[in-house]
Scaffold this motif. Structure first.
Motif, PDB file in Angstrom:
ATOM      1  N   ASP A   1       3.271  12.316  12.301  1.00 15.56           N
ATOM      2  CA  ASP A   1       2.416  11.582  11.486  1.00 15.56           C
ATOM      3  C   ASP A   1       3.478  11.428  10.852  1.00 15.56           C
ATOM      4  O   ASP A   1       3.156  10.141   9.875  1.00 15.56           O
ATOM      5  N   SER A   2       4.396  11.913   9.933  1.00 21.84           N
ATOM      6  CA  SER A   2       4.824  12.074   8.704  1.00 21.84           C
ATOM      7  C   SER A   2       5.494  10.880   8.942  1.00 21.84           C
ATOM      8  O   SER A   2       6.251  10.271   8.015  1.00 21.84           O
TER       9      SER A   2
ATOM     10  N   ILE B   1       3.533   4.104   7.238  1.00 17.30           N
ATOM     11  CA  ILE B   1       2.290   3.186   7.427  1.00 17.30           C
ATOM     12  C   ILE B   1       1.767   2.429   5.781  1.00 17.30           C
ATOM     13  O   ILE B   1       1.795   2.507   5.084  1.00 17.30           O
TER      14      ILE B   1
ATOM     15  N   THR C   1      -0.036  -0.410   6.100  1.00 15.40           N
ATOM     16  CA  THR C   1      -1.503  -0.620   5.898  1.00 15.40           C
ATOM     17  C   THR C   1      -2.336  -0.150   6.491  1.00 15.40           C
ATOM     18  O   THR C   1      -1.687   0.073   7.541  1.00 15.40           O
TER      19      THR C   1
ATOM     20  N   ASP D   1      -4.034   2.987   8.707  1.00 18.61           N
ATOM     21  CA  ASP D   1      -3.586   4.613   8.553  1.00 18.61           C
ATOM     22  C   ASP D   1      -3.192   5.112  10.360  1.00 18.61           C
ATOM     23  O   ASP D   1      -4.257   4.732  11.413  1.00 18.61           O
TER      24      ASP D   1
ATOM     25  N   GLN E   1      -2.404   8.178  13.374  1.00 19.77           N
ATOM     26  CA  GLN E   1      -2.763   8.966  13.861  1.00 19.77           C
ATOM     27  C   GLN E   1      -1.848   9.504  15.565  1.00 19.77           C
ATOM     28  O   GLN E   1      -1.669   8.501  16.598  1.00 19.77           O
TER      29      GLN E   1
ATOM     30  N   GLU F   1      -8.641  -0.872   8.960  1.00 21.77           N
ATOM     31  CA  GLU F   1      -9.327  -0.205   7.435  1.00 21.77           C
ATOM     32  C   GLU F   1      -9.565  -1.323   7.057  1.00 21.77           C
ATOM     33  O   GLU F   1      -8.817  -2.945   6.287  1.00 21.77           O
TER      34      GLU F   1
ATOM     35  N   TYR G   1      -3.886  -3.184   9.557  1.00 20.83           N
ATOM     36  CA  TYR G   1      -3.198  -2.001  10.048  1.00 20.83           C
ATOM     37  C   TYR G   1      -1.914  -2.620  10.004  1.00 20.83           C
ATOM     38  O   TYR G   1      -1.338  -3.840  10.610  1.00 20.83           O
TER      39      TYR G   1
ATOM     40  N   VAL H   1       1.886  -0.967  11.116  1.00 20.41           N
ATOM     41  CA  VAL H   1       1.878   0.526  11.072  1.00 20.41           C
ATOM     42  C   VAL H   1       3.331   0.650  12.128  1.00 20.41           C
ATOM     43  O   VAL H   1       3.435   0.116  13.058  1.00 20.41           O
TER      44      VAL H   1
END
Length: 196
Positions: free
Chosen positions: A106-107, A111, A113, A115, A117, A127, A137, A139
């Protein structure tokens, strides 16, 4: 005493035959069809190792609803849900016919805006932005190995040309399930690209 037992058995059977087993009516899910461009990604078909494939989503608070003249306020309808979730999969071709799911920590996701996983699929969370009054979003998924890749939104859905975005509604509030068309997918629901 026997009559009382039969009466109790009859009452219990009536209760269970009238029980609603449909999860959608039990949990009060509203289905909304939305147009293109809620979830987007670049139509770029060639990347280099170290690049990111960005998936973005922008869900406005007020959306049109088929058969209605007023816009649906999805924030209010969901009891002020703080997010909408959806999923997608990135796979790499490992031989002539087989694909494997690409996973990263995940790191390693970029990201901007929302979140996310990563596991068997990317679990994306749009969000709520109180200033812009939309769910967002943005990512990036790191492309770490050369090869042939594909992206699909059909992991949790049978649709080949759309994505389902489901509200994270609090208990006792309505759930909004948005079905949004996605551009750049082929007839089987995939977008193919290469990493050099």
């Amino acid at each position: 005493m026997k009559k009382l037992s039969y009466l109790a058995l009859l009452l219990v059977s009536v209760l269970f035959t009238n029980c609603d087993t449909n999860d959608d009516t039990f949990y009060k899910t509203i289905y909304v069809e939305a147009g293109n461009n809620i979830v987007t990604f670049p139509a770029t078909t060639t990347y280099n190792v170290g690049d990111f494939l960005y998936v973005q989503a922008d869900i406005p608070r007020y959306i049109p609803e088929v058969g209605q003249t007023n816009l649906l306020d999805i924030y209010k309808t969901t009891g002020n849900a703080t997010g909408f979730f959806f999923s997608y999969v990135i796979e790499r071709k490992i031989n002539a016919t087989d694909w494997e799911v690409v996973t990263v920590n995940d790191s390693q996701l970029d990201i901007n805006t929302g979140d996310a996983q990563n596991g068997a699929y990317v679990y994306g969370i749009c969000e709520y932005d109180t200033v812009g009054e939309n769910y967002r979003y943005d990512v990036g998924f790191p492309l770490l190995t050369p090869g042939n890749y594909r992206l699909t939104f059909g992991y949790n859905s049978s649709s080949t040309d759309s994505v389902e975005l489901i509200s994270q509604s609090t208990t006792k509030n309505l759930i909004v399930n948005i079905n949004a068309a996605v551009s750049n997918l082929d007839g089987n629901g995939f977008f193919y690209f290469n990493v050099n």
